[in-house]
Design a protein around this motif. Structure first.
Motif, PDB file in Angstrom:
ATOM      1  N   ASN A  72     -12.700 -15.399  21.439  1.00  0.00           N
ATOM      2  CA  ASN A  72     -13.695 -14.388  21.234  1.00  0.00           C
ATOM      3  C   ASN A  72     -14.105 -14.044  20.092  1.00  0.00           C
ATOM      4  O   ASN A  72     -15.165 -13.480  19.802  1.00  0.00           O
ATOM      5  N   PHE A  73     -13.403 -14.360  18.906  1.00  0.00           N
ATOM      6  CA  PHE A  73     -13.687 -13.901  17.557  1.00  0.00           C
ATOM      7  C   PHE A  73     -13.633 -15.066  16.409  1.00  0.00           C
ATOM      8  O   PHE A  73     -14.148 -14.900  15.564  1.00  0.00           O
ATOM      9  N   MET A  74     -13.040 -16.027  16.897  1.00  0.00           N
ATOM     10  CA  MET A  74     -12.718 -17.120  15.951  1.00  0.00           C
ATOM     11  C   MET A  74     -13.250 -18.547  16.411  1.00  0.00           C
ATOM     12  O   MET A  74     -12.727 -19.547  15.810  1.00  0.00           O
ATOM     13  N   ALA A  75     -14.122 -18.589  17.666  1.00  0.00           N
ATOM     14  CA  ALA A  75     -14.379 -19.678  17.821  1.00  0.00           C
ATOM     15  C   ALA A  75     -15.423 -20.564  17.075  1.00  0.00           C
ATOM     16  O   ALA A  75     -16.512 -19.813  16.707  1.00  0.00           O
ATOM     17  N   SER A  76     -15.298 -21.721  16.937  1.00  0.00           N
ATOM     18  CA  SER A  76     -16.276 -22.547  16.135  1.00  0.00           C
ATOM     19  C   SER A  76     -17.396 -22.760  17.205  1.00  0.00           C
ATOM     20  O   SER A  76     -17.355 -23.218  18.449  1.00  0.00           O
ATOM     21  N   PRO A  77     -18.729 -22.681  16.634  1.00  0.00           N
ATOM     22  CA  PRO A  77     -20.108 -23.082  17.473  1.00  0.00           C
ATOM     23  C   PRO A  77     -20.277 -24.508  17.626  1.00  0.00           C
ATOM     24  O   PRO A  77     -20.771 -24.950  18.640  1.00  0.00           O
ATOM     25  N   ASP A  78     -19.425 -25.094  16.942  1.00  0.00           N
ATOM     26  CA  ASP A  78     -19.562 -26.807  16.961  1.00  0.00           C
ATOM     27  C   ASP A  78     -18.658 -27.430  18.164  1.00  0.00           C
ATOM     28  O   ASP A  78     -17.599 -27.024  18.050  1.00  0.00           O
ATOM     29  N   PRO A  79     -19.037 -28.374  18.732  1.00  0.00           N
ATOM     30  CA  PRO A  79     -18.080 -28.845  19.639  1.00  0.00           C
ATOM     31  C   PRO A  79     -17.032 -29.513  18.992  1.00  0.00           C
ATOM     32  O   PRO A  79     -17.020 -30.020  17.941  1.00  0.00           O
ATOM     33  N   VAL A  80     -15.923 -29.842  19.803  1.00  0.00           N
ATOM     34  CA  VAL A  80     -14.643 -30.408  19.288  1.00  0.00           C
ATOM     35  C   VAL A  80     -15.052 -31.976  18.767  1.00  0.00           C
ATOM     36  O   VAL A  80     -15.864 -32.641  19.507  1.00  0.00           O
ATOM     37  N   ALA A  81     -14.623 -32.227  17.440  1.00  0.00           N
ATOM     38  CA  ALA A  81     -15.113 -33.400  16.882  1.00  0.00           C
ATOM     39  C   ALA A  81     -14.404 -34.737  16.925  1.00  0.00           C
ATOM     40  O   ALA A  81     -13.735 -35.087  16.147  1.00  0.00           O
ATOM     41  N   ILE A  82     -14.097 -34.746  18.377  1.00  0.00           N
ATOM     42  CA  ILE A  82     -13.427 -36.047  18.883  1.00  0.00           C
ATOM     43  C   ILE A  82     -14.157 -37.407  18.500  1.00  0.00           C
ATOM     44  O   ILE A  82     -15.409 -37.450  18.024  1.00  0.00           O
ATOM     45  N   SER A  83     -13.228 -38.564  18.361  1.00  0.00           N
ATOM     46  CA  SER A  83     -13.882 -39.646  17.792  1.00  0.00           C
ATOM     47  C   SER A  83     -15.166 -40.444  18.900  1.00  0.00           C
ATOM     48  O   SER A  83     -15.085 -39.886  19.980  1.00  0.00           O
ATOM     49  N   ALA A  84     -15.693 -41.270  18.363  1.00  0.00           N
ATOM     50  CA  ALA A  84     -16.664 -41.708  19.381  1.00  0.00           C
ATOM     51  C   ALA A  84     -16.213 -42.626  20.452  1.00  0.00           C
ATOM     52  O   ALA A  84     -16.671 -42.644  21.324  1.00  0.00           O
ATOM     53  N   GLY A  85     -14.792 -43.271  19.833  1.00  0.00           N
ATOM     54  CA  GLY A  85     -14.353 -44.080  20.897  1.00  0.00           C
ATOM     55  C   GLY A  85     -13.977 -43.362  22.246  1.00  0.00           C
ATOM     56  O   GLY A  85     -13.943 -43.532  23.117  1.00  0.00           O
ATOM     57  N   THR A  86     -13.344 -42.052  21.803  1.00  0.00           N
ATOM     58  CA  THR A  86     -12.921 -41.111  22.873  1.00  0.00           C
ATOM     59  C   THR A  86     -14.177 -40.681  23.636  1.00  0.00           C
ATOM     60  O   THR A  86     -14.016 -40.640  25.028  1.00  0.00           O
TER      61      THR A  86
END
Lengths: 137, 188
Positions: free
Chosen positions: B79-93
């Motif tokens: 609620n207070f510390m979430a990154s607005p960016d998506p989880v940066a998993i690899s392109a392969g995944t």
């Protein structure tokens, strides 16, 4: 309420698990596909730094807050149980994308379906308790 | 405030986990979350069913507080510390997951929203993933005597052979699930 301190450490743990993304189903998939260093980096740094910390704490007879020498208990030498139980857990870890710590953290994150996973895990533990004496350890 | 919201580097995360482990040892305890399952089973009446649960679960009350804290910590982070960016998993995944019909991370979600909802429990893949998966977590961690915290982090740090074997097991199971079971389940 001496246990309040553990509530505080738990809150820190929940934040660490969240910000490290170790609670992320995506990250666990990535780990089991060997496609990024991320999870290996977290666990690797923790194990190496932890081993160094434990080494120096043991060497210096480090004391706990209550003045007792910190206890680094050996794990029971139940090798068969380690391998078989570990494999069963691994099957569940990759399916749900969560190990026990992250399960609780994900619940706090608002993923209510995790309640079902935790109840299933409790049922699993209960069944293990009942079967324990018949299983190889 | 921006700095609070950034995802952490894995190196920093690893050190912070050791800090948590250190605090628990300093307070006279050991890092290991799966024992909470045993404590809860005992607390809700398992005590009478077999010797495994017939112990003083109050000796684990500190762990139940820790677990409660973890839930609160998850709430604070979301609620207070979430990154607005998506989880940066690899392109392969991303590509592998797309083949399973699971879309790439979006928004702040740390897990796939299409899987982590109650509707999925009306489907066979959902039941296998979450109910059977959860059962394996509870059964396996207690059989092995620990999970990622007790075996992989603190057990390996303490150079314990049983923990090393358990971690090998975690990977045997994890690789089977990821590469054989999950692709199979997703076609059901």
């Amino acid at each position: 309420m001496k246990n309040i301190r553990f509530l505080a450490v738990g809150i820190l743990f929940g934040i660490v698990m969240s910000k490290s993304e170790a609670i992320s189903w995506y990250r666990i998939q990535e780990m089991f596909r060997f496609q990024n260093i991320h999870m290996y980096g977290i666990i690797g740094v923790a194990v190496i730094a932890g081993a160094i910390l434990f080494h120096f704490m043991k060497k210096n007879n480090a004391k706990t807050v209550d003045g007792e020498i910190a206890d680094f208990k050996e794990k029971p030498k139940t090798y068969t149980a380690s391998i078989i139980g570990g494999t069963i857990f691994g099957l569940g870890w990759a399916l749900t994308g969560a190990c026990p710590g992250p399960l609780y953290v994900l619940l706090g994150q608002g993923y209510w379906i995790i309640l079902v996973v935790i109840l299933s895990a409790l049922l699993g533990t209960f069944c293990y308790g009942l079967l324990r004496e018949r299983l190889p350890h | 405030m921006e700095i609070l919201k950034q995802p952490w580097h894995w190196g920093f995360s690893g050190i912070m986990i050791v800090f948590v482990m250190f605090l628990l040892i300093y307070f006279g305890k050991r890092f290991g979350v799966s024992s909470s399952f045993k404590a809860i089973c005992s607390m809700v009446g398992g005590k009478k069913t077999c010797s495994y649960f017939d112990y003083d679960w109050k000796s684990h009350s500190w762990l139940l507080m820790f677990v409660l804290g973890s839930i609160i910590g998850g709430y604070i982070a979301a609620n207070f510390m979430a990154s607005p960016d998506p989880v940066a998993i690899s392109a392969g995944t991303i590509q592998d997951l797309a083949e399973l019909g699971i879309s790439a991370p979006t928004g702040s979600a740390l897990v796939p929203p299409e899987l982590f909802n109650f509707d999925i429990l009306t489907t066979l893949p959902g039941i296998l993933m979450f109910i059977i998966g959860g059962f394996f977590i509870g059964f396996g961690t207690r059989y092995a005597g620990g999970c990622t915290s007790g075996h992989a982090i603190s057990g390996l740090s303490n150079l314990q052979l049983p923990s090393f074997l358990a971690v090998i097991g975690f990977f045997i199971g994890g690789l089977i699930s990821t590469h054989f079971l999950l692709p199979l389940i997703m076609t059901l």
